[in-house]
Design a protein around this motif. Structure first.
Motif, short mmCIF file in Angstrom:
data_model
loop_
_atom_site.label_atom_id
_atom_site.label_comp_id
_atom_site.label_asym_id
_atom_site.label_seq_id
_atom_site.Cartn_x
_atom_site.Cartn_y
_atom_site.Cartn_z
N GLY A 39 0.78 -1.21 0.13
CA GLY A 39 -0.04 0.14 0.12
C GLY A 39 0.82 1.19 -0.04
N SER A 40 2.13 1.24 0.08
CA SER A 40 2.92 2.13 -0.09
C SER A 40 3.09 2.82 -1.28
CB SER A 40 4.48 2.16 0.61
OG SER A 40 5.12 1.05 -0.23
N ALA A 41 3.69 4.14 -1.39
CA ALA A 41 3.51 4.90 -2.79
C ALA A 41 5.00 4.15 -3.41
CB ALA A 41 4.01 6.15 -2.46
N SER A 42 6.08 3.86 -2.60
CA SER A 42 7.10 3.11 -3.13
C SER A 42 6.81 1.62 -3.81
CB SER A 42 8.33 3.03 -2.35
OG SER A 42 8.76 4.34 -1.69
N TRP A 43 6.18 1.03 -3.12
CA TRP A 43 5.56 -0.28 -3.50
C TRP A 43 5.01 -0.17 -4.81
CZ3 TRP A 43 4.27 -5.33 -1.01
CH2 TRP A 43 5.22 -5.76 0.17
N ALA A 44 3.88 0.94 -4.89
CA ALA A 44 3.33 1.12 -6.40
C ALA A 44 4.02 1.32 -7.30
CB ALA A 44 2.24 2.17 -5.72
N VAL A 45 5.18 2.48 -7.13
CA VAL A 45 5.95 3.05 -8.22
C VAL A 45 6.66 2.00 -8.84
CG1 VAL A 45 7.78 4.43 -8.85
CG2 VAL A 45 5.80 5.36 -7.55
N HIS A 46 7.38 1.19 -7.71
CA HIS A 46 8.63 0.34 -8.24
C HIS A 46 7.89 -0.91 -8.56
CE1 HIS A 46 11.39 2.84 -5.72
NE2 HIS A 46 11.10 3.34 -6.59
N GLY A 47 6.88 -1.18 -8.12
CA GLY A 47 6.24 -2.37 -8.70
C GLY A 47 5.46 -2.42 -10.08
N GLY A 48 5.58 -1.19 -10.65
CA GLY A 48 4.81 -0.74 -12.02
C GLY A 48 5.90 -1.25 -12.89
N MET A 49 5.34 -1.21 -14.35
CA MET A 49 6.06 -1.74 -15.65
C MET A 49 6.79 -0.36 -16.08
SD MET A 49 6.05 -4.77 -16.36
CE MET A 49 6.38 -4.97 -14.67
N THR A 51 8.86 1.14 -14.60
CA THR A 51 10.10 1.51 -14.13
C THR A 51 11.07 1.18 -15.41
OG1 THR A 51 9.90 -1.13 -13.52
CG2 THR A 51 9.59 0.74 -11.89
N MET A 52 10.73 0.23 -16.20
CA MET A 52 11.71 0.08 -17.42
C MET A 52 12.22 1.22 -18.25
SD MET A 52 10.56 -3.87 -18.74
CE MET A 52 8.82 -3.28 -19.23
N VAL A 53 11.16 2.20 -18.47
CA VAL A 53 11.35 3.32 -18.82
C VAL A 53 12.12 4.10 -18.11
CG1 VAL A 53 10.44 5.12 -20.50
CG2 VAL A 53 9.34 2.90 -20.39
N ALA A 54 11.59 4.42 -16.80
CA ALA A 54 12.45 5.17 -15.78
C ALA A 54 13.82 4.77 -15.73
CB ALA A 54 11.56 4.98 -14.48
N GLY A 55 14.04 3.45 -15.80
CA GLY A 55 15.76 3.24 -15.78
C GLY A 55 16.37 3.84 -16.82
N ILE A 56 15.79 3.84 -18.27
CA ILE A 56 16.24 4.40 -19.22
C ILE A 56 16.75 5.98 -18.99
CG2 ILE A 56 16.21 5.04 -21.68
CD1 ILE A 56 14.66 2.44 -21.94
N ARG A 57 15.48 6.70 -18.59
CA ARG A 57 15.54 8.04 -18.30
C ARG A 57 16.52 8.58 -17.36
NH1 ARG A 57 13.16 12.68 -15.87
NH2 ARG A 57 11.84 13.67 -17.02
N ALA A 58 16.47 7.47 -16.25
CA ALA A 58 17.61 7.97 -15.27
C ALA A 58 18.90 8.09 -15.64
CB ALA A 58 17.31 7.07 -14.06
N LEU A 59 19.49 6.98 -16.42
CA LEU A 59 20.64 6.93 -17.10
C LEU A 59 20.91 8.11 -18.03
CD1 LEU A 59 21.01 2.95 -17.94
CD2 LEU A 59 21.97 4.29 -15.93
N LEU A 60 20.02 8.53 -18.73
CA LEU A 60 20.26 9.51 -19.59
C LEU A 60 20.57 11.11 -18.76
CD1 LEU A 60 17.66 8.76 -22.31
CD2 LEU A 60 20.00 8.77 -22.64
#
Length: 295
Positions: A39-49, A51-60
């Motif tokens: 029920g936490s915000a972190s579980w919701a965000v990091h359990g979402g798909m 994250t695959m795009v977010a990882g690319i964005r973070a590296l850039l």
């Protein structure tokens, strides 16, 4: 065909064909519910798909800081073992999110120890040689800000609402920043994004040949051929999620037409392959259920 795609995806994200390497299975162990929980915000965000795009964005975005870029260029083995570096980052993210507190702290201590060894010099935006350590406060802050903004932004674009809203996620994930040595993490989305702008307004960021080389590598990573079409779409989604000024500094043009809905389709397909819950979340729920039975 479905099983092969699922295997490729899990191998890329976790290093194993079934998505359950030993460190994921160990998340079922531990003596508390962790820093966040169901029920936490972190579980919701990091359990979402997303994250695959977010990882690319973070590296850039992270590459735009010359100190962070120097650490990657001088110390990272991303060319020789790109998936190893990816799974290492994913392991820390998942462990802090879904593990118990002791496990999250041990994983973060390992990251801090690695940071202490990453040292050198870089040329800042004015061309001056600057000594750095990956544990320097400004570099830790930059990486934390770029990471938090990437995962929040991508979730806002492609996923459902966050429990408690964006501020809840930034406030919760401040714990991760503190675990790797950040002394004053932002606690609201507005503050987090204002601090990111502050790096740009101070003239700290730059994009040189090293940055453009990394961008080219991120655009065309050595993935299995079957995954490349989906990855190319997600890369365009990552470009679409960036601020125009960030795209300009990185030498990225406008995203492809329909990049956002096309990325959404890829993420929904990935969800259908992997199921509603990751193996990491299932392991964490097993641990929490066991602890509840003991009380």
């Amino acid at each position: 065909m479905r099983d092969r795609w699922r295997s490729h995806l899990l191998q890329t994200l976790s290093g194993t064909d079934d998505g359950s390497p030993p460190w994921v299975r160990q998340l079922a162990e531990g003596t508390d519910a962790g820093y966040f929980g169901p029920g936490s915000a972190s579980w919701a965000v990091h359990g979402g798909m997303a994250t695959m795009v977010a990882g690319i964005r973070a590296l850039l975005v992270q590459a735009m800081h010359p100190g962070a870029m120097a650490g990657v260029h001088d110390w990272s083995r991303y060319r020789e073992d790109p998936l190893g570096r990816l799974t290492g980052t994913i392991r820390w993210l998942i462990t802090v999110t879904f593990g118990d507190r002791a496990t999250a702290e041990r994983s973060s201590a390992m990251v801090r120890a690695l940071h202490e060894r990453v040292r050198g010099t870089y040329l800042d935006a004015s061309g001056r040689s600057v000594p750095y350590s990956a544990g320097d406060p400004d570099l830790i802050e930059w990486v934390h800000l770029a990471f938090t903004d990437a995962f929040l932004t991508c979730h806002e674009i492609w996923e459902t609402e966050i429990p408690g809203g964006p501020d809840a996620y930034v406030r919760e994930w401040a714990v991760a920043g503190e675990l790797i040595g950040l002394t004053d993490p932002p606690l609201t989305a507005a503050d987090m994004r204002a601090r990111l702008r502050g790096f740009s307004e101070a003239g700290t960021l730059r994009a040189d040949d090293r940055v453009h080389d990394v961008v080219r590598f991120i655009r065309r990573p050595p993935l299995v051929p079957g995954m490349l079409p989906a990855y190319r779409i997600m890369f365009q989604g990552a470009i679409a999620s960036l601020d125009p000024s960030q795209r300009a500094m990185l030498g990225l043009g406008r995203p492809a037409p329909l990049a956002v809905p096309a990325t959404g389709l890829v993420l929904r397909s990935a969800r259908s392959l992997l199921g509603e819950r990751s193996t990491s979340e299932e392991a964490a729920l097993t641990r929490i259920a066991r602890l509840r039975e003991m009380t």
